[in-house]
Enzyme design. Structure first.
Site, PDB file in Angstrom:
ATOM      1  N   PHE A 177      -1.449  -7.477  24.416  1.00 44.31           N
ATOM      2  CA  PHE A 177      -1.105  -6.104  24.060  1.00 44.31           C
ATOM      3  C   PHE A 177      -2.317  -5.168  24.087  1.00 44.31           C
ATOM      4  CE2 PHE A 177       1.669  -9.120  21.902  1.00 44.31           C
ATOM      5  CZ  PHE A 177       2.886  -8.773  22.466  1.00 44.31           C
TER       6      PHE A 177
ATOM      7  N   GLU B 266       0.841  -1.183   0.000  1.00 44.74           N
ATOM      8  CA  GLU B 266       0.000   0.000   0.000  1.00 44.74           C
ATOM      9  C   GLU B 266       0.880   1.238   0.000  1.00 44.74           C
ATOM     10  OE1 GLU B 266      -2.363   0.041   3.519  1.00 44.74           O
ATOM     11  OE2 GLU B 266      -0.656   0.151   4.875  1.00 44.74           O
TER      12      GLU B 266
ATOM     13  N   ASN C 217       1.010   5.010   1.902  1.00 41.82           N
ATOM     14  CA  ASN C 217       0.467   5.923   2.900  1.00 41.82           C
ATOM     15  C   ASN C 217       0.765   7.347   2.469  1.00 41.82           C
ATOM     16  OD1 ASN C 217      -0.725   4.352   5.153  1.00 41.82           O
ATOM     17  ND2 ASN C 217       1.306   3.426   5.185  1.00 41.82           N
TER      18      ASN C 217
END
Length: 644
Positions: A325, A265, A267
């Protein structure tokens, strides 16, 4: 650069550092993002009121929103970022892949179309071949992303990804592509100006991830050779040219062990991990963004870009590595950053007293180190993580320290499965050795006597104990102290074997951070850093050592003689309740009172930090009580459901 700054903030951020540091600050609404940071009209009101000439959108929210960029342009305000058409083309994963394919960029096999329903999910997933990656076409940052290995996981992942994508980006379009196993996640930073000039900067390795979000990044990658670096960087620039891109941007690739690489991708914004690129190139990316937005050409070319040393970034989060997490919220009761060092950079927006809220990502800071070699940068990172003092929320510094000490990571031989492989059950602290216990025991003895001397200064009778007992993990250690030589003889009570350790250069900073050097026959000279996190009562001393939190009991001789008469701690059975593993909001309740549930059955959906999490039953039973409803906000460890 001499530019005055204006910031906007929500109620949750009203006491944040950036609000005080800006030249002007304006409230734009309550904490929910759709009522504040995503409300373009409110932001435009501030732009108009202040006469701002440009807007930098930061890392997220409206940074990849073409409508916001157009709104600014219509009001003759510069958007410090790429042009609207490029945001449209590259900010949408589906369109970006179509354009990348046309620009002859290496591609991951997948279905370049929007997925409509469960039936289509199953059909396309089987055509591609499991495992597959199901993810939101819009946005990024790990939101709206699931890996599926079978039809059931595909349908479940499709539903959750759509919900997350709609909540985070306002667009629930979902695409599916082949999940490449054992991949490395490597990205290229590029810069382009409005005059057709482009450069790519050395790559960043971002393969250490949890929940599809990066934890540790480094630059450059240990995997790439110069030829592959050139090929990947050139393709990144070709893609930028193809969509008329300018400003800073990041093209992300998956790279297999044979150096085959595939476009993931792009950004169209500044990345959280951009500092490590700055550290090894000397290029200030934010400054370049501002200059490009103002129409200036790049004042360097590809030939000027060199790799200088190595840099590593650790994202310090308020999260619990022992609970998958999950985010931790609360106030920073104590917050001390590592000792200042010319090659350690701390980027943060918090200070002691700041609140980590449930509304936004729980990042506390970014810790960036630089060295002439990777080993130098790695050793500095270990020092920095050892010295962080964070109380009030759970943090991941110990987890980061464990990663830095991991043999595979130290060699640079790892991929995106690193955390699931080495920490399948999360991180519960390192297993401390008998030698570690000796170090803790002599430190506890030293602090016991320091505390006694402090009591003497308050008018109490002074005491100095030469025999101290320390209980660690149900084992009792006797420490004999020689105050003249600062030698400590330590051993297990009832056993003949002892170790004598000399302590030098003891320091105790902020009433927390303990540093000293030891000399002993078996290990020679060593440096140690521990954190003393306080006392629960006169006996209980709490510590962080080598990233591990532990409790000890410290007795003087008379107290220890009475230990056998003390009641053992009470053990509580939580087996019949389902507790909130994190603070968050209840999105959906999937069961009702009286239902019979099995192990692994879905009970609730919770949202925290813009991520949706399924809460499943860990036992079979009948639901006797449901203590929450859709829309409720709950703290960590709240009892959600009770079973018979």
């Amino acid at each position: 650069m001499g530019i005055q700054t204006v910031c906007v903030y929500s109620d949750a951020d009203r006491h944040s550092m950036f609000v005080r540091e800006a030249d002007e600050s304006y409230r734009i609404g309550p904490p929910p993002t759709n009522k504040s940071y995503l409300d373009m009209n409110k932001i435009m009101e501030v732009v108009t009121k202040t006469g701002a000439q440009a807007v930098h959108p930061g890392y997220g929210f409206l940074s990849e929103n073409k409508l916001f960029q157009r709104m600014l342009a219509d009001n003759d305000v510069s958007f410090i970022g790429p042009p609207g058409p490029a945001i449209t083309a590259m900010g949408d994963k589906l369109q970006s892949k179509l354009l990348a394919e046309k620009a002859k960029v290496s591609m991951v096999p997948g279905y370049l179309g929007a997925i409509k329903n469960d039936k289509e999910v199953i059909k396309i997933s089987n055509e591609i071949g499991y495992p597959v990656m199901i993810k939101a076409s819009a946005g990024g940052g790990g939101k709206g992303m699931r890996t599926a290995y079978n039809d059931k996981e595909a349908v479940e992942g499709f539903r959750l990804s759509k919900q997350e994508a709609l909540a985070a980006f306002g667009d629930d379009t979902i695409i599916i592509e082949k999940y490449i196993e054992e991949p490395r996640h490597i990205e290229f930073q590029l810069l382009g100006d409005q005059h057709g000039n482009y450069v790519y900067l050395p790559e960043r390795e971002c393969s250490v991830q949890r929940r599809n979000q990066k934890v540790i990044e480094e630059a450059p990658s240990m995997l790439l050779d110069p030829e592959t670096r050139h090929k990947m960087g050139t393709q990144a620039v070709d893609l930028a040219r193809a969509c008329g891109y300018y400003s800073t941007g990041t093209v992300e690739f998956l790279v297999d062990k044979n150096l085959g690489f595939y476009f993931l991708e792009m950004n169209t914004r500044l990345q959280v991990e951009h500092p490590i690129t700055e550290e090894i190139t000397g290029v200030d990316l934010v400054e370049e963004m501002i200059k490009i937005a103002a129409g200036h050409p790049l004042d360097f070319t590809q030939d000027d870009i060199k790799i200088n040393g190595h840099s590593i970034e650790m994202r310090v989060y308020a999260e619990d590595p022992s609970r998958n997490f999950l985010p931790s919220i609360g106030f920073l009761k104590k917050y001390q950053e590592p000792t200042k060092h010319e090659n350690i950079r701390i980027d943060t927006g918090v200070q002691e007293g700041s609140e980590i809220s449930m509304y936004y990502d729980p990042m506390i800071s970014k810790t960036i180190t630089w060295g002439q070699t990777r080993d130098e940068a790695l050793e500095l990172m270990k020092e920095a993580l050892n010295e962080y003092v964070i109380e009030g929320v759970v943090d991941n510094c110990g987890f980061g320290l464990s990663i830095c000490n991991n043999e595979a990571f130290a060699k640079g031989v790892y991929d995106t499965s690193f955390i699931p492989t080495y920490y399948p059950e999360g991180f519960h602290g390192e297993t401390l050795t008998a030698d570690d216990h000796h170090i803790i025991a002599i430190t506890a003895s030293q602090l016991k006597n320091i505390h006694e001397s402090e009591n003497a200064s308050l008018g109490f009778t002074p005491k100095s104990f030469e025999k101290i007992f320390v209980t660690i993990d149900d084992t009792d250690y006797q420490v004999d102290v020689n105050p003249l030589t600062q030698e400590y003889t330590v051993g297990v009570v009832g056993e003949d074997e002892t170790t004598t350790i000399s302590m030098k250069d003891f320091s105790y900073k902020h009433n927390v951070l303990v540093n000293f050097r030891t000399k002993e026959k078996e290990h020679g000279r060593r440096d140690h850093t521990l954190q003393f996190t306080g006392v629960s009562n006169e006996l209980d001393y709490n510590w962080v050592y080598k990233g591990t939190r532990l409790a000890t009991r410290v007795y003087e001789e008379n107290q220890f003689s009475l230990k056998k008469h003390m009641a053992p701690p009470k053990v509580i059975d939580y087996g019949k309740v389902v507790m909130a593993p994190m603070p968050g909001a209840i999105i959906a309740v999937s069961v009702k009172v009286g239902d019979t549930v099995e192990i692994g059955q879905e009970l609730l959906t919770m949202e925290a930090m813009k991520m949706q999490n399924l809460i499943k039953s860990e036992r079979s039973g009948v639901i006797s009580a449901i203590n929450v409803k859709e829309g409720d906000a709950v703290p960590v460890d709240a009892v959600l459901i009770e079973l018979e």
